[in-house]
Design an enzyme around this catalytic site. Structure first.
Site, PDB file in Angstrom:
ATOM      1  N   GLU A   4      21.152  -0.684 -27.366  1.00 52.44           N
ATOM      2  CA  GLU A   4      21.660   0.389 -26.320  1.00 52.44           C
ATOM      3  C   GLU A   4      22.355  -0.120 -25.384  1.00 52.44           C
ATOM      4  O   GLU A   4      22.670  -1.980 -25.391  1.00 52.44           O
ATOM      5  CB  GLU A   4      20.456   0.315 -25.420  1.00 52.44           C
ATOM      6  CG  GLU A   4      19.212   0.993 -26.285  1.00 52.44           C
ATOM      7  CD  GLU A   4      19.473   2.312 -26.506  1.00 52.44           C
ATOM      8  OE1 GLU A   4      20.666   3.119 -25.326  1.00 52.44           O
ATOM      9  OE2 GLU A   4      18.996   3.412 -27.688  1.00 52.44           O
ATOM     10  N   ARG A  64       7.462  10.821 -21.218  1.00 55.13           N
ATOM     11  CA  ARG A  64       6.991  12.477 -21.120  1.00 55.13           C
ATOM     12  C   ARG A  64       5.749  12.654 -22.014  1.00 55.13           C
ATOM     13  O   ARG A  64       4.481  13.603 -22.001  1.00 55.13           O
ATOM     14  CB  ARG A  64       8.066  12.837 -22.439  1.00 55.13           C
ATOM     15  CG  ARG A  64       7.764  14.156 -23.356  1.00 55.13           C
ATOM     16  CD  ARG A  64       8.844  14.237 -24.512  1.00 55.13           C
ATOM     17  NE  ARG A  64       9.004  13.153 -25.103  1.00 55.13           N
ATOM     18  CZ  ARG A  64       7.555  13.197 -26.801  1.00 55.13           C
ATOM     19  NH1 ARG A  64       7.369  14.126 -26.768  1.00 55.13           N
ATOM     20  NH2 ARG A  64       8.052  12.280 -27.500  1.00 55.13           N
ATOM     21  N   CYS A  74       9.877   1.309 -23.378  1.00 54.07           N
ATOM     22  CA  CYS A  74      11.444   0.695 -23.651  1.00 54.07           C
ATOM     23  C   CYS A  74      12.595   0.788 -22.316  1.00 54.07           C
ATOM     24  O   CYS A  74      12.869  -0.172 -22.455  1.00 54.07           O
ATOM     25  CB  CYS A  74      12.878   2.180 -24.732  1.00 54.07           C
ATOM     26  SG  CYS A  74      11.560   1.654 -26.208  1.00 54.07           S
ATOM     27  N   HIS A 105      17.292  -0.116 -30.205  1.00 50.49           N
ATOM     28  CA  HIS A 105      16.468   1.047 -30.662  1.00 50.49           C
ATOM     29  C   HIS A 105      16.540   0.949 -32.234  1.00 50.49           C
ATOM     30  O   HIS A 105      17.914   0.704 -32.983  1.00 50.49           O
ATOM     31  CB  HIS A 105      17.250   2.370 -30.004  1.00 50.49           C
ATOM     32  CG  HIS A 105      15.658   3.134 -29.162  1.00 50.49           C
ATOM     33  ND1 HIS A 105      16.836   2.964 -27.575  1.00 50.49           N
ATOM     34  CD2 HIS A 105      14.683   2.507 -29.036  1.00 50.49           C
ATOM     35  CE1 HIS A 105      15.567   3.353 -26.627  1.00 50.49           C
ATOM     36  NE2 HIS A 105      13.739   3.119 -27.814  1.00 50.49           N
TER      37      HIS A 105
END
Length: 220
Positions: free
Chosen positions: A84, A94, A147, A172
């Site tokens: 990342e 979410r 994360c 990831h």
């Protein structure tokens, strides 16, 4: 006298969202105790819980005083290993975390900068993995779940520590085949290949000082 090995902190998450396994922890614990370059890996499992994950990370940083910190997380739907680029100062879940928390538009750290860049050589990592035949690419979003929460917290803490040369960031990884089997169409990657890829990524982070200057941009 031989210099003591540097400490590498490698974190992974416990399973979440009704899953029974999380590849990020399976990879981390597979590498626990392994010597890579001039460092030794110390694996730590983080709870998939806002706040608690940050507290566990703080304990590990204080106790271990690592030279390199890499946090791993599952990115279901991705087909490759993705270092990342940037962490953002927002929690916007979410789904609920493992403690039932579901923050919406909350800061990870109140009053802190909007974002931090990884200090890992992410492009060199991707190049090394691809050269080894392992699918990899730079990612420009770590999401807004736990994360990113951990990634941002890590980079915020490193920005405030007088510890020159200490690097940190987030990678990831895809789902495992057994996870993908329950969700038709989901891409996956075998555990042994993921372990090989993260081992290579750690070696790159330990040995490459200046990241590559090559294109890894995206249109959207």
């Amino acid at each position: 006298m031989t210099a003591p090995a540097k400490r590498i902190l490698l974190t992974g998450f416990e399973p979440f969202d009704k899953d029974s396994v999380n590849p990020s922890w399976e990879v981390a614990r597979a590498l626990d105790g392994e010597q890579i370059a001039d460092g030794v890996v110390h694996a730590m499992q983080l709870p998939c819980v806002f706040g608690a994950a940050m507290a566990t990370l703080d304990e590990a940083l204080a106790g271990l005083q690592p030279s390199l910190i890499i946090s791993l997380g599952l990115a279901g739907g991705r087909c490759d290993i993705t270092p990342e680029r940037v962490a953002i100062n927002i929690d916007d879940a979410r789904i609920p975390d493992n403690a039932g928390k579901q923050p919406v538009d909350q800061s990870v750290v109140s009053g802190a900068p909007a974002a931090y860049f990884s200090t890992l050589p992410i492009k060199a990592m991707v190049r090394q993995l691809r050269d080894a035949g392992i699918p990899a690419s730079v990612s420009n979003t770590a999401g807004t779940f736990v994360c990113n929460h951990v990634f941002y917290a890590l980079m915020h803490r490193l920005s405030r520590r007088a510890a020159p040369g200490v690097r940190g960031g987030f990678i990831h990884i895809p789902a495992l085949p057994q996870q993908a089997a329950r969700q038709p169409g989901m891409p996956s990657m075998a555990l042994d290949l993921q372990v090989q890829g993260i081992r290579a990524a750690i070696h790159t982070a330990m040995t490459v000082e200046q990241d590559l200057q090559e294109n890894a941009g995206q249109l959207h």
